[in-house]
Design an enzyme around this catalytic site. Structure first.
Site, PDB file in Angstrom:
ATOM      1  N   ASP A   1      30.905  40.178  66.317  1.00 47.25           N
ATOM      2  CA  ASP A   1      29.472  39.841  66.304  1.00 47.25           C
ATOM      3  C   ASP A   1      29.168  38.557  67.079  1.00 47.25           C
ATOM      4  O   ASP A   1      28.019  38.108  67.137  1.00 47.25           O
ATOM      5  CB  ASP A   1      28.953  39.706  64.866  1.00 47.25           C
ATOM      6  CG  ASP A   1      29.631  38.579  64.102  1.00 47.25           C
ATOM      7  OD1 ASP A   1      30.527  37.914  64.675  1.00 47.25           O
ATOM      8  OD2 ASP A   1      29.266  38.360  62.937  1.00 47.25           O
TER       9      ASP A   1
ATOM     10  N   GLN B   1      17.066  18.708  79.170  1.00 47.34           N
ATOM     11  CA  GLN B   1      15.855  18.569  78.344  1.00 47.34           C
ATOM     12  C   GLN B   1      16.020  17.278  77.522  1.00 47.34           C
ATOM     13  O   GLN B   1      16.203  17.299  76.305  1.00 47.34           O
ATOM     14  CB  GLN B   1      15.714  19.825  77.451  1.00 47.34           C
ATOM     15  CG  GLN B   1      14.406  19.905  76.670  1.00 47.34           C
ATOM     16  CD  GLN B   1      13.169  20.124  77.529  1.00 47.34           C
ATOM     17  OE1 GLN B   1      13.250  20.640  78.636  1.00 47.34           O
ATOM     18  NE2 GLN B   1      12.010  19.719  77.035  1.00 47.34           N
TER      19      GLN B   1
ATOM     20  N   ASP C   1      16.974  14.614  95.205  1.00 46.32           N
ATOM     21  CA  ASP C   1      15.744  13.983  94.723  1.00 46.32           C
ATOM     22  C   ASP C   1      15.959  12.490  94.521  1.00 46.32           C
ATOM     23  O   ASP C   1      17.098  12.013  94.481  1.00 46.32           O
ATOM     24  CB  ASP C   1      15.202  14.658  93.450  1.00 46.32           C
ATOM     25  CG  ASP C   1      16.202  14.637  92.324  1.00 46.32           C
ATOM     26  OD1 ASP C   1      16.792  13.581  92.071  1.00 46.32           O
ATOM     27  OD2 ASP C   1      16.402  15.695  91.699  1.00 46.32           O
TER      28      ASP C   1
ATOM     29  N   LYS D   1      11.833  15.961  96.072  1.00 42.03           N
ATOM     30  CA  LYS D   1      11.824  17.312  95.484  1.00 42.03           C
ATOM     31  C   LYS D   1      10.822  17.391  94.336  1.00 42.03           C
ATOM     32  O   LYS D   1      10.748  16.493  93.506  1.00 42.03           O
ATOM     33  CB  LYS D   1      13.229  17.610  94.961  1.00 42.03           C
ATOM     34  CG  LYS D   1      13.340  18.841  94.072  1.00 42.03           C
ATOM     35  CD  LYS D   1      14.762  19.021  93.588  1.00 42.03           C
ATOM     36  CE  LYS D   1      14.819  19.558  92.183  1.00 42.03           C
ATOM     37  NZ  LYS D   1      16.154  19.648  91.636  1.00 42.03           N
TER      38      LYS D   1
ATOM     39  N   ARG E   1       9.526  20.284  91.305  1.00 40.89           N
ATOM     40  CA  ARG E   1       9.779  21.609  90.733  1.00 40.89           C
ATOM     41  C   ARG E   1       8.612  21.964  89.814  1.00 40.89           C
ATOM     42  O   ARG E   1       8.225  21.171  88.959  1.00 40.89           O
ATOM     43  CB  ARG E   1      11.078  21.585  89.918  1.00 40.89           C
ATOM     44  CG  ARG E   1      11.488  22.969  89.409  1.00 40.89           C
ATOM     45  CD  ARG E   1      12.613  22.864  88.405  1.00 40.89           C
ATOM     46  NE  ARG E   1      13.908  22.534  88.980  1.00 40.89           N
ATOM     47  CZ  ARG E   1      14.811  23.442  89.354  1.00 40.89           C
ATOM     48  NH1 ARG E   1      14.560  24.725  89.247  1.00 40.89           N
ATOM     49  NH2 ARG E   1      15.978  23.050  89.837  1.00 40.89           N
TER      50      ARG E   1
ATOM     51  N   ASP F   1      24.905  16.361  94.327  1.00 33.97           N
ATOM     52  CA  ASP F   1      24.019  16.506  93.170  1.00 33.97           C
ATOM     53  C   ASP F   1      24.862  16.484  91.906  1.00 33.97           C
ATOM     54  O   ASP F   1      26.081  16.684  91.966  1.00 33.97           O
ATOM     55  CB  ASP F   1      23.236  17.830  93.267  1.00 33.97           C
ATOM     56  CG  ASP F   1      21.905  17.770  92.518  1.00 33.97           C
ATOM     57  OD1 ASP F   1      21.649  16.765  91.834  1.00 33.97           O
ATOM     58  OD2 ASP F   1      21.132  18.739  92.622  1.00 33.97           O
TER      59      ASP F   1
ATOM     60  N   THR G   1      18.056  24.346  94.594  1.00 33.25           N
ATOM     61  CA  THR G   1      17.913  22.962  95.069  1.00 33.25           C
ATOM     62  C   THR G   1      18.878  22.700  96.216  1.00 33.25           C
ATOM     63  O   THR G   1      18.494  22.194  97.279  1.00 33.25           O
ATOM     64  CB  THR G   1      18.205  21.985  93.905  1.00 33.25           C
ATOM     65  OG1 THR G   1      17.323  22.279  92.832  1.00 33.25           O
ATOM     66  CG2 THR G   1      18.047  20.545  94.341  1.00 33.25           C
TER      67      THR G   1
END
Ligand code: R5P
Length: 296
Positions: free
Chosen positions: A34, A94, A170, A193, A195, A220, A228
């Site tokens: 599972d 994030q 960037d 840059k 986005r 990067d 990018t």
């Protein structure tokens, strides 16, 4: 010190243990039909500093869960300190709320690590160190971020990119190009840059870089979809660069990524082994082992 190569970083964890002069202690591990993971330690950890090496890609959620299971087991069985070496830390992009009512994912990850007993977190070229420090301040987890950029630049220097121009896609990543240029000694710059946060579409403003006939490298922190990197390489080729290399610390290696960057003209494409892919040309084992020795 006990070094545990987690299921996602067996090779790297093994090499780090060797460089630290200790026997690696892999865990017993299975994934049930599972999708749930099972973890069992093979040696007692009581009173020890436990180092868990577990990158979090591919399959970030599973890899994170395995990391938490290992950390919490070390805590439950009396480890003195728990160092999570997470060369590529998922959810790090994030690191703030970009729009109202979004999850602050990196903060959640820090909370989970903290309550699982992690005392130190070691990453390599985290997406944004400054924002991560803001998150760190809310937790009792010491955060250490290492840079593999000089290693990538050293590799390229030996591959014919001495005096090549270094670029970051960037402005936020300009420090990467600057660090690389200290090794390559060919100057550095960045692209503008933007986005679209909803569609993910990238636009890149190109300056006249005066690189006709020269070699260049786009550095990067990571390649994800490859959009990018492809745009940056394409822009340099369009300005007459003789050869352009694509270099990054982490490659997520999703379908279509390689073709996109090659089609733009990149040669070679190189990365480290924070995530093992066919592009892993540079090892971060020594870099991490040196940090662990410093933390002893
Ligand atoms: C973003 O700011 C990062 O530094 C990378 O440029 C980005 O994550 C790369 O993503 P993609 O390969 O999907 O364009």
């Amino acid at each position: 010190m006990i070094v545990i190569p987690g299921p996602s970083s067996l090779g790297l964890g093994w090499r780090i243990a060797e460089r630290c002069g200790v026997e690696p202690q892999p865990v017993e591990h299975r994934v049930f039909p599972d999708g749930e993971s099972y973890i069992k330690f093979t040696k007692p950890v009581f009173g020890e500093k436990v180092v868990i090496v577990q990158t979090t890609a591919p399959n970030p959620d599973t890899r994170l869960m395995q990391l938490l299971l290992m950390a919490r087991t070390a805590k439950d069985f009396g480890a003195k300190d728990i160092v999570a070496v997470v060369p590529y830390l998922a959810y790090a992009r994030q690191d703030k709320r970009f729009t109202e009512l979004e999850a602050l994912s990196l903060d959640v990850i820090f909370s989970l690590l903290e309550c699982s007993g992690v005392t130190d977190l070691v990453t390599v070229n985290i997406h944004n160190e400054t924002s991560t420090r803001d998150v760190e301040r809310k937790h009792r987890v010491r955060f250490h971020n290492l840079s593999a950029v000089p290693l990538l630049a050293e590799y390229l220097k030996k591959e014919g990119f001495d005096k090549a121009y270094s670029l970051s896609p960037d402005k936020g990543a300009i420090y990467i190009a600057e660090d690389a240029s200290k090794v390559l000694e060919g100057g550095y710059n960045f692209f503008e840059k933007t986005r679209d946060r909803k569609t993910g579409e990238i636009t890149m403003a190109v300056k006249d870089l005066n690189i006709s006939g020269r070699r260049a490298v786009v550095f990067d922190d990571m390649i994800s979809s490859g959009g990018t990197m492809a745009k940056a390489v394409e822009a340099l080729m369009a300005q007459g660069a003789e050869r352009v290399a694509a270099a990054c610390t982490h490659v997520l290696y999703m379908p279509g990524t390689e073709e996109k960057i090659r089609k733009a003209g990149a040669d070679p494409i190189i990365a480290t082994n924070t995530i093992e892919t066919p592009f892993s040309r540079v090892s971060v084992a020594g870099l991490i082992a040196n940090k662990l020795k410093e933390l002893e």
